[in-house]
Design a protein around this motif. Structure first.
Motif, PDB file in Angstrom:
ATOM      1  N   GLU A   1      48.689 118.275 -21.327  1.00 34.29           N
ATOM      2  CA  GLU A   1      49.164 118.879 -22.573  1.00 34.29           C
ATOM      3  C   GLU A   1      48.977 117.935 -23.759  1.00 34.29           C
ATOM      4  O   GLU A   1      49.044 118.359 -24.913  1.00 34.29           O
ATOM      5  N   GLY A   2      48.795 116.650 -23.459  1.00 26.40           N
ATOM      6  CA  GLY A   2      48.508 115.725 -24.553  1.00 26.40           C
ATOM      7  C   GLY A   2      49.477 114.580 -24.741  1.00 26.40           C
ATOM      8  O   GLY A   2      49.535 113.976 -25.816  1.00 26.40           O
ATOM      9  N   ILE A   3      50.247 114.271 -23.685  1.00 25.60           N
ATOM     10  CA  ILE A   3      51.110 113.091 -23.788  1.00 25.60           C
ATOM     11  C   ILE A   3      50.445 111.935 -23.058  1.00 25.60           C
ATOM     12  O   ILE A   3      50.040 112.069 -21.897  1.00 25.60           O
ATOM     13  N   PHE A   4      50.306 110.837 -23.742  1.00 23.88           N
ATOM     14  CA  PHE A   4      49.690 109.669 -23.122  1.00 23.88           C
ATOM     15  C   PHE A   4      50.673 108.511 -23.187  1.00 23.88           C
ATOM     16  O   PHE A   4      51.235 108.229 -24.243  1.00 23.88           O
ATOM     17  N   LEU A   5      50.852 107.871 -22.051  1.00 20.51           N
ATOM     18  CA  LEU A   5      51.708 106.690 -22.021  1.00 20.51           C
ATOM     19  C   LEU A   5      50.858 105.454 -21.763  1.00 20.51           C
ATOM     20  O   LEU A   5      50.190 105.357 -20.732  1.00 20.51           O
ATOM     21  N   ALA A   6      50.863 104.547 -22.733  1.00 20.12           N
ATOM     22  CA  ALA A   6      50.233 103.242 -22.499  1.00 20.12           C
ATOM     23  C   ALA A   6      51.302 102.378 -21.842  1.00 20.12           C
ATOM     24  O   ALA A   6      52.319 102.064 -22.457  1.00 20.12           O
ATOM     25  N   PHE A   7      51.066 102.056 -20.566  1.00 21.34           N
ATOM     26  CA  PHE A   7      52.095 101.393 -19.771  1.00 21.34           C
ATOM     27  C   PHE A   7      52.323  99.942 -20.202  1.00 21.34           C
ATOM     28  O   PHE A   7      51.394  99.251 -20.616  1.00 21.34           O
ATOM     29  N   GLN A   8      53.569  99.537 -20.031  1.00 21.33           N
ATOM     30  CA  GLN A   8      53.864  98.129 -20.279  1.00 21.33           C
ATOM     31  C   GLN A   8      53.235  97.258 -19.187  1.00 21.33           C
ATOM     32  O   GLN A   8      52.707  96.196 -19.455  1.00 21.33           O
ATOM     33  N   TYR A   9      53.311  97.773 -17.951  1.00 18.50           N
ATOM     34  CA  TYR A   9      52.714  97.045 -16.826  1.00 18.50           C
ATOM     35  C   TYR A   9      51.740  97.956 -16.082  1.00 18.50           C
ATOM     36  O   TYR A   9      52.092  98.548 -15.066  1.00 18.50           O
ATOM     37  N   PRO A  10      50.507  98.077 -16.567  1.00 20.84           N
ATOM     38  CA  PRO A  10      49.546  98.969 -15.893  1.00 20.84           C
ATOM     39  C   PRO A  10      49.243  98.467 -14.474  1.00 20.84           C
ATOM     40  O   PRO A  10      49.118  97.257 -14.269  1.00 20.84           O
ATOM     41  N   VAL A  11      49.152  99.388 -13.523  1.00 25.13           N
ATOM     42  CA  VAL A  11      48.928  98.982 -12.130  1.00 25.13           C
ATOM     43  C   VAL A  11      47.440  98.920 -11.810  1.00 25.13           C
ATOM     44  O   VAL A  11      46.611  99.538 -12.470  1.00 25.13           O
ATOM     45  N   GLU A  12      47.130  98.188 -10.755  1.00 20.48           N
ATOM     46  CA  GLU A  12      45.752  98.104 -10.268  1.00 20.48           C
ATOM     47  C   GLU A  12      45.469  99.270  -9.330  1.00 20.48           C
ATOM     48  O   GLU A  12      46.312  99.634  -8.521  1.00 20.48           O
ATOM     49  N   ILE A  13      44.299  99.855  -9.441  1.00 15.21           N
ATOM     50  CA  ILE A  13      43.879 100.825  -8.437  1.00 15.21           C
ATOM     51  C   ILE A  13      42.596 100.283  -7.823  1.00 15.21           C
ATOM     52  O   ILE A  13      41.514 100.406  -8.385  1.00 15.21           O
ATOM     53  N   LYS A  14      42.746  99.661  -6.694  1.00 21.19           N
ATOM     54  CA  LYS A  14      41.650  98.907  -6.086  1.00 21.19           C
ATOM     55  C   LYS A  14      40.469  99.798  -5.710  1.00 21.19           C
ATOM     56  O   LYS A  14      40.648 100.874  -5.149  1.00 21.19           O
ATOM     57  N   GLY A  15      39.295  99.330  -6.047  1.00 26.12           N
ATOM     58  CA  GLY A  15      38.081 100.012  -5.597  1.00 26.12           C
ATOM     59  C   GLY A  15      37.694 101.238  -6.403  1.00 26.12           C
ATOM     60  O   GLY A  15      36.652 101.820  -6.173  1.00 26.12           O
ATOM     61  N   VAL A  16      38.550 101.654  -7.342  1.00 23.58           N
ATOM     62  CA  VAL A  16      38.241 102.833  -8.146  1.00 23.58           C
ATOM     63  C   VAL A  16      37.782 102.366  -9.525  1.00 23.58           C
ATOM     64  O   VAL A  16      38.568 101.787 -10.275  1.00 23.58           O
ATOM     65  N   SER A  17      36.523 102.606  -9.835  1.00 18.22           N
ATOM     66  CA  SER A  17      36.015 102.094 -11.106  1.00 18.22           C
ATOM     67  C   SER A  17      36.617 102.871 -12.270  1.00 18.22           C
ATOM     68  O   SER A  17      36.987 104.039 -12.134  1.00 18.22           O
ATOM     69  N   ILE A  18      36.717 102.215 -13.407  1.00 19.19           N
ATOM     70  CA  ILE A  18      37.266 102.869 -14.601  1.00 19.19           C
ATOM     71  C   ILE A  18      36.423 104.082 -14.955  1.00 19.19           C
ATOM     72  O   ILE A  18      36.942 105.125 -15.356  1.00 19.19           O
ATOM     73  N   VAL A  19      35.115 103.970 -14.751  1.00 17.16           N
ATOM     74  CA  VAL A  19      34.220 105.089 -15.034  1.00 17.16           C
ATOM     75  C   VAL A  19      34.639 106.320 -14.232  1.00 17.16           C
ATOM     76  O   VAL A  19      34.842 107.409 -14.776  1.00 17.16           O
ATOM     77  N   ASN A  20      34.798 106.137 -12.933  1.00 14.05           N
ATOM     78  CA  ASN A  20      35.153 107.271 -12.088  1.00 14.05           C
ATOM     79  C   ASN A  20      36.573 107.767 -12.352  1.00 14.05           C
ATOM     80  O   ASN A  20      36.849 108.962 -12.292  1.00 14.05           O
ATOM     81  N   PHE A  21      37.440 106.825 -12.622  1.00  9.75           N
ATOM     82  CA  PHE A  21      38.833 107.175 -12.903  1.00  9.75           C
ATOM     83  C   PHE A  21      38.902 108.055 -14.153  1.00  9.75           C
ATOM     84  O   PHE A  21      39.538 109.116 -14.170  1.00  9.75           O
ATOM     85  N   MET A  22      38.199 107.645 -15.179  1.00 12.29           N
ATOM     86  CA  MET A  22      38.224 108.393 -16.430  1.00 12.29           C
ATOM     87  C   MET A  22      37.505 109.732 -16.299  1.00 12.29           C
ATOM     88  O   MET A  22      37.887 110.718 -16.914  1.00 12.29           O
ATOM     89  N   LYS A  23      36.469 109.753 -15.483  1.00 14.08           N
ATOM     90  CA  LYS A  23      35.754 111.010 -15.306  1.00 14.08           C
ATOM     91  C   LYS A  23      36.674 112.025 -14.623  1.00 14.08           C
ATOM     92  O   LYS A  23      36.750 113.181 -15.022  1.00 14.08           O
ATOM     93  N   ALA A  24      37.403 111.550 -13.618  1.00 16.92           N
ATOM     94  CA  ALA A  24      38.346 112.436 -12.911  1.00 16.92           C
ATOM     95  C   ALA A  24      39.420 112.933 -13.865  1.00 16.92           C
ATOM     96  O   ALA A  24      39.745 114.127 -13.905  1.00 16.92           O
ATOM     97  N   ALA A  25      39.971 112.019 -14.653  1.00 15.01           N
ATOM     98  CA  ALA A  25      41.055 112.386 -15.564  1.00 15.01           C
ATOM     99  C   ALA A  25      40.548 113.358 -16.628  1.00 15.01           C
ATOM    100  O   ALA A  25      41.160 114.395 -16.881  1.00 15.01           O
TER     101      ALA A  25
END
Lengths: 483, 254
Positions: free
Chosen positions: B82-106
């Motif tokens: 719907e358009g709410i974005f939270l920039a986390f204070q402590y962003p977590v690691e997602i091992k093995g998932v590239s930012i490219v693929n993560f963003m494409k999925a999102a």
């Protein structure tokens, strides 16, 4: 609170029904249930085998009678009743076809349901597919192209008839008939399987692929695969399978043997998706497989890659005997267990030659009430100077009712050897899932993504054609599609 | 008159039976940047987590309307779409998932929600390139797995990059300035400023006035003990910087 999240993930995953569950209605000819010497004689006769095969089968059967079913694995299951199994089932209609048009439309439909239409596969990937549907090969493609290169790729029954010398020489040369209980049984009653021979110096121009399918209710499957890569040759072999949904347990006890000569390389990839049983652990396939290869000549290489998502009980250790000097063995595995699935899988790397190297990367993912064990042996014999092994075994737990176990066995008889073992166990954290949720992914997608990231090192080893199917199986939509 | 983006009315939330938010009232209109300041433990991060839908917090009372919808009824992923974005204070690691693929999925989820077709790989990579330039993030970073082995500053840059990719209506920055050196702070703030427009809004949660030198807010709220106790213009931030929070506490408790 953490539990709450886990439960949601657990439930969503546990509630997934097996999507490839259906039964193809094809007329089949089936032997009556039971196992005795007479059945074996009839089986051999039915298949038109030469005398040496019958002798081989009978010898194996007699060995098997003296053996006991092993129980050292971390597995619990009802022992199969071997007299309640029928040992032969063949599609009644014509066994061989020249083109897809001649194939029973029901069979084609089955493959279409699985999303692997033969037509498309042939065109897309240039894969020669040897379809094993209930024991007898009904379709072999690309024979001609392969023939030009001198490559033999056919059903093992055909190989027994057409190339008895090769079969007699190599069959049971890696997995002796008395190797273990299930290998002995397989040797006695194996119905069909695949055979590949790559001649000296030939690089097989396409991936050789077999799609297995267990179709007849209550039919034990005893596939036999024999691959011989002669000096300086190369082949990549794909084995993949899904089974229709069934209530009774189905036994699958295959044997795969691979012989890799000097300077040759074999890459063997498996995607296994047999029916795992329902949510309560009822039904499902027993997968008791013996897979072994020998790097017979110097500088040879054998690489196993497996993605195991199916079967109620999996008991499987693809192994490599590194006999030639400088030979290389690799094992990459992803094993996913859900609901009440049990998997005890791993590898054996037997270093005999000098300067031999092996790498083991194992990724176990457990969900639901499942149990996932890695069991591996690295053996360095006294003559294996300067041998090396690196093993990495990672486990990922989703939920708090599943288990992950690691049983590494290391035996080194040579002081110059270097053996390394690393192991980790982690959980999918609710922080990770929430992070993904916040970016718009639902929990199922989030878990898929996390699991995929976890298994990436192994998935990257799969040939392109297979990677797609593997990702589908892991319910992963994205990894590898970009970048 | 610009439209209301989000309206928070009498919001109460607790964790494990302990009430943290004790009646928040706040309205952000399109084009506005609101800063939420306050001492440690005042409920700033709780507010951001509750808005994003973190279920470890229980909303006991109140109403949140976002885009005319009842936000509290939506799952976290629906809020994101719907358009709410939270920039986390402590962003977590997602091992093995590239930012490219993560963003494409999102992004695919966001587009599907809007009834749009997924971008082709070429279009997607073009968008990546644009946004990378906008927020001055290096390809070396976006080719890696999500936050895996990132420094604190890299993680925050990655958050701003993802924000740029998803183009939210309301971005909540939860202490995005914490752990940043001055250069990283400037890059992050520049990114945010470039993303500001008359159609979106920002909720910038911070402990210090420093970030607000770069991201100039329209409204400053002071959160204390689960309530907004003071609201003012950007000069309120300077006052807080100068005097600390003690005078607010005294005012409230008096």
């Amino acid at each position: 609170m953490a539990k709450q999240d886990d439960d949601i993930i657990l439930n969503e995953y546990s509630n997934k029904e097996y999507e490839a569950g259906f039964v193809t209605d094809i007329e089949t000819e089936v032997f009556e249930k039971g196992l005795n010497e007479d059945i074996i004689r009839r089986l051999s006769e039915k298949k038109g085998e030469p005398q040496f095969m019958l002798d081989f089968r009978l010898k194996a059967y007699r060995r098997w009678l003296e053996m006991e079913e092993p129980d050292w694995a971390l597995l619990e299951y009802e022992k199969p009743d071997f007299q309640a199994i029928s040992y032969y089932a063949a599609p009644k209609s014509a066994p061989k076809y020249n083109s897809l048009d001649e194939v029973d439309p029901e069979l084609i439909k089955t493959f279409e349901k699985l999303g692997i239409p033969l037509n498309e596969q042939k065109a897309l990937a240039g894969v020669a597919v040897d379809v094993v549907m209930d024991s007898v090969s009904v379709h072999t493609t690309f024979q001609e192209t392969l023939k030009e290169k001198g490559i033999i790729f056919c059903s093992i029954s055909e190989a027994i008839r057409e190339h008895p010398d090769l079969v007699e020489k190599y069959l049971a040369s890696v997995v002796p008939i008395g190797d273990n209980y299930y290998a002995a049984l397989n040797s006695a009653v194996f119905s069909d399987g695949s055979f590949a021979y790559i001649p000296k110096g030939v690089r097989c121009p396409m991936e050789l692929s077999t799609y297995f399918r267990i179709n007849q209710g209550n039919t034990g499957q005893f596939e036999r695969t024999l691959i011989i890569a002669d000096e300086g040759s190369y082949v990549s072999y794909l084995e993949g399978c899904t089974a229709p949904q069934r209530d009774e347990n189905q036994l699958h006890a295959a044997v795969v043997e691979i012989v890799v000569m000097k300077d040759a390389e074999v890459k063997y990839s498996t995607v296994q998706n047999w029916y795992p049983g329902d949510k309560n652990g009822k039904g499902g396939v027993y997968n008791f497989v013996t897979k072994r290869g020998i790097c017979k000549g110097d500088n040879s290489k054998l690489s196993w890659t497996q993605v195991e998502t199916g079967s109620a009980v999996t008991w499987k250790y693809p192994s490599t005997i590194l006999k030639g000097d400088n030979s290389v063995g690799e094992f990459y595995s992803v094993a996913v267990t859900n609901n009440h699935q049990q998997a005890d899988t791993g590898t054996k790397m037997i270093h005999i030659g000098k300067n031999t190297k092996s790498t083991i990367i194992s990724k176990g993912i457990s969900l639901g009430h499942s149990n996932n064990s890695y069991r591996g042996l690295v053996k360095i014999s006294a003559n294996a100077e300067n041998s090396r092994n690196f093993s990495q075994c990672d486990s990922l737990l989703i939920g708090d009712k599943c288990g992950a176990h690691t049983f590494p066995y290391i035996e080194s008889e040579n002081p110059t050897a270097i053996v390394e073992h690393e192991a980790t166990t982690s959980k999918v954290s609710e922080d990770e899932v929430f992070y993904c949720n916040q970016r718009g992914l639902d929990t199922e997608q989030a878990v898929s993504l996390i699991v995929n990231g976890f298994a990436k090192e192994v998935l990257n080893q799969l040939p392109m054609e297979f990677a797609v199917e593997a990702q589908k199986l892991l319910a992963l939509t994205l990894e590898g599609s970009v970048g | 008159m610009s439209k209301t983006l989000i309206k928070i009315e009498n919001l109460h939330a607790s964790i494990e039976g302990k009430e943290i938010l004790k009646g928040i009232n706040l309205e952000i209109k399109e084009g506005e940047v609101h800063a939420i300041m306050g001492p440690n433990g005042s409920g700033k991060s709780t507010l951001s987590a509750v808005l994003a839908g973190r279920d470890i917090y229980e909303v006991t009372e109140g109403k949140v309307t976002f885009n005319g919808k009842n936000l509290l009824e939506l799952a976290p992923e629906e809020r994101s779409r719907e358009g709410i974005f939270l920039a986390f204070q402590y962003p977590v690691e997602i091992k093995g998932v590239s930012i490219v693929n993560f963003m494409k999925a999102a992004l695919e989820q966001h587009r599907e929600h809007k009834g749009l077709e997924p971008l082709s790989p070429a279009e997607f990579l073009k968008l990546m390139k644009e946004k990378k330039e906008l927020v001055e993030i290096d390809s070396k970073l976006t080719n890696r797995a999500v936050n895996e082995g990132f420094s604190g500053g890299e993680k925050k840059k990655n958050e701003v990059f993802q924000m740029a990719m998803l183009d939210p209506k309301l971005a909540i920055l939860d202490e995005t300035d914490s752990g940043l050196d001055i250069d990283a702070l400037r890059i992050v703030a520049n990114g945010v400023n470039k993303l500001r427009n008359e159609h979106n809004g920002f909720m910038v949660i911070t402990h210090y006035q420093r970030l607000l030198d770069y991201i100039v807010p329209d409204v400053v709220h002071v959160l204390y003990d689960g309530r907004i106790v003071k609201t003012g213009g950007k000069e309120l931030a300077f006052e807080l910087e100068e005097k600390g929070y003690d005078w607010i506490k005294q005012e409230v408790e008096a």
